[in-house]
Design a protein around this motif. Structure first.
Motif, PDB file in Angstrom:
ATOM      1  N   PHE A  12       0.869  -1.168   0.000  1.00 44.07           N
ATOM      2  CA  PHE A  12       0.000   0.000   0.000  1.00 44.07           C
ATOM      3  C   PHE A  12       0.912   1.226   0.000  1.00 44.07           C
ATOM      4  O   PHE A  12       1.644   1.457   0.959  1.00 44.07           O
ATOM      5  CB  PHE A  12      -0.971   0.012   1.184  1.00 44.07           C
ATOM      6  N   ASN A  13       0.917   1.939  -1.095  1.00 47.86           N
ATOM      7  CA  ASN A  13       1.815   3.090  -1.270  1.00 47.86           C
ATOM      8  C   ASN A  13       3.283   2.725  -1.088  1.00 47.86           C
ATOM      9  O   ASN A  13       3.984   3.282  -0.245  1.00 47.86           O
ATOM     10  CB  ASN A  13       1.422   4.232  -0.325  1.00 47.86           C
ATOM     11  N   GLU A  14       3.745   1.781  -1.892  1.00 48.12           N
ATOM     12  CA  GLU A  14       5.155   1.389  -1.873  1.00 48.12           C
ATOM     13  C   GLU A  14       5.815   1.697  -3.217  1.00 48.12           C
ATOM     14  O   GLU A  14       6.742   1.006  -3.639  1.00 48.12           O
ATOM     15  CB  GLU A  14       5.302  -0.107  -1.535  1.00 48.12           C
ATOM     16  N   SER A  46      -3.349   1.259  -4.326  1.00 44.37           N
ATOM     17  CA  SER A  46      -2.539   2.345  -3.759  1.00 44.37           C
ATOM     18  C   SER A  46      -2.704   3.619  -4.572  1.00 44.37           C
ATOM     19  O   SER A  46      -2.513   3.607  -5.789  1.00 44.37           O
ATOM     20  CB  SER A  46      -1.051   1.969  -3.788  1.00 44.37           C
ATOM     21  N   LYS A  72      -8.266  -0.364   0.293  1.00 44.85           N
ATOM     22  CA  LYS A  72      -7.375  -0.740   1.391  1.00 44.85           C
ATOM     23  C   LYS A  72      -8.123  -1.570   2.421  1.00 44.85           C
ATOM     24  O   LYS A  72      -9.049  -1.086   3.055  1.00 44.85           O
ATOM     25  CB  LYS A  72      -6.785   0.514   2.047  1.00 44.85           C
ATOM     26  N   THR A 218       5.837   5.662   3.765  1.00 47.80           N
ATOM     27  CA  THR A 218       5.328   5.928   5.114  1.00 47.80           C
ATOM     28  C   THR A 218       4.668   4.704   5.713  1.00 47.80           C
ATOM     29  O   THR A 218       4.172   3.835   5.002  1.00 47.80           O
ATOM     30  CB  THR A 218       4.289   7.079   5.099  1.00 47.80           C
ATOM     31  N   SER A 219       4.663   4.666   7.037  1.00 48.08           N
ATOM     32  CA  SER A 219       4.121   3.543   7.793  1.00 48.08           C
ATOM     33  C   SER A 219       2.598   3.505   7.723  1.00 48.08           C
ATOM     34  O   SER A 219       1.947   4.533   7.677  1.00 48.08           O
ATOM     35  CB  SER A 219       4.557   3.680   9.247  1.00 48.08           C
ATOM     36  N   LYS A 220       2.056   2.275   7.732  1.00 47.10           N
ATOM     37  CA  LYS A 220       0.599   2.128   7.809  1.00 47.10           C
ATOM     38  C   LYS A 220       0.192   1.580   9.162  1.00 47.10           C
ATOM     39  O   LYS A 220      -0.983   1.341   9.431  1.00 47.10           O
ATOM     40  CB  LYS A 220       0.074   1.189   6.722  1.00 47.10           C
ATOM     41  N   ASN A 222      -0.672   1.596  12.994  1.00 39.91           N
ATOM     42  CA  ASN A 222      -1.202   2.608  13.904  1.00 39.91           C
ATOM     43  C   ASN A 222      -1.561   1.963  15.241  1.00 39.91           C
ATOM     44  O   ASN A 222      -1.498   0.749  15.399  1.00 39.91           O
ATOM     45  CB  ASN A 222      -2.408   3.328  13.284  1.00 39.91           C
TER      46      ASN A 222
END
Ligand SMILES: Nc1nc2c(ncn2[C@@H]2O[C@H](COP(=O)(O)OP(=O)(O)OP(=O)(O)O)[C@@H](O)[C@H]2O)c(=O)[nH]1
Ligand SMILES: [Mg+2]
Length: 241
Positions: A12-14, A46, A72, A218-220, A222
């Motif tokens: 995801f967003n890589e 993504s 997602k 960025t990290s996913k 949480n």
């Protein structure tokens, strides 16, 4: 003869990592997988265009394929969809790895070798001799170790690193653990799969790895996903009794 080794890469967003990850994984797996290998990117639409990059990689390399999901849905759902595709595709071994270079793709060879030598489930482990974490401050180290201790004690398992996501399953293990009923997401997802494998009587081997922070993207992760593990662990024990 076992089927090929399938590496499932959730993304995801890589966009900044994917091409390099796939290149490094191909270099590690080609000499390590005598029965062949496949790389399956599982992308949850993504917004940064990772899915398009994945399609280009699949176009360029016959061993790469892509599973596009519409939205997602979290790491756990992505892996379950990837495992299903891998099993239906005839995988002999199925591997999990983050797509952000926290896991060193070069270690894929050692994980697969340990599985081919007879382990049913191989865990890349930060908390056995020779393993570790670089770049983490004291607080994050303490939380991670505390989480592993908590899960190990609550479930009564002799496993040092229960929350890691760098793994190699023998096909039979995934077939035995009734994947459609797995519900957890982040760390709890990793704990649940290993717990189910052990309950089903399979042998787990931990091999040391060095874990590092992502260098790009960025990290996913949480707090909600992390806290899920706190109540999911005792719930898991009750549910799978
Ligand atoms: N397909 C898919 N992949 C995801 C999802 N959430 C996270 N990922 C991927 O799962 C892997 C781990 O996620 P990260 O964001 O690095 O989470 P983390 O490793 O726990 O957190 P960091 O330590 O900050 O990197 C990465 O390859 C992500 O791209 C999701 O909802 N869908
Ligand atoms: Mg990460």
């Amino acid at each position: 003869m076992p089927g090929p080794a399938w590496l499932v890469l959730p993304t995801f967003n890589e966009a900044e990592n994917l091409e390099a990850i796939v290149r490094a994984a191909r270099e590690a797996l080609a000499p390590a997988a005598p029965d062949g290998y496949r790389i399956l990117v599982v992308d949850d639409s993504s917004p940064d265009g990772t899915g398009r990059i994945a399609d280009e990689l699949a176009e360029a390399h016959e061993e790469v394929s892509v599973l596009h999901r519409p939205a997602k849905g979290g790491l756990g759902r992505a892996y379950l969809a990837g495992f299903d595709t891998a099993l239906r595709g005839g995988a002999g071994h199925v591997m999990e790895m983050d797509s952000d270079f926290s896991h060193d793709p070069a270690d894929l060879a050692r994980l697969l070798a340990a599985a081919r030598k007879g382990a049913d489930l191989v865990l890349g482990s930060r908390y056995v001799e020779g393993g570790g974490v670089t770049e983490w401050h004291a607080m994050r180290r303490a939380v991670s170790r505390g989480g592993c201790w908590y899960a190990r004690t609550a479930l009564g398992l002799d496993i040092r690193d229960l929350t890691g996501g760098f793994k190699c399953f023998r096909r039979e293990v995934l077939e035995a653990i009734d994947l459609p009923t797995v519900r957890s997401q982040g760390y709890a997802f990793q704990v649940e799969l290993t717990y189910r494998a052990i309950k089903a009587g399979y042998r787990v081997k931990e091999v040391p790895i060095l874990f590092r922070d992502r260098q790009a993207g960025t990290s996913k992760m949480n707090a909600r996903i992390a806290l899920e593990a706190v109540w999911k662990v005792p719930a898991l024990k009750l549910r799978l009794r």
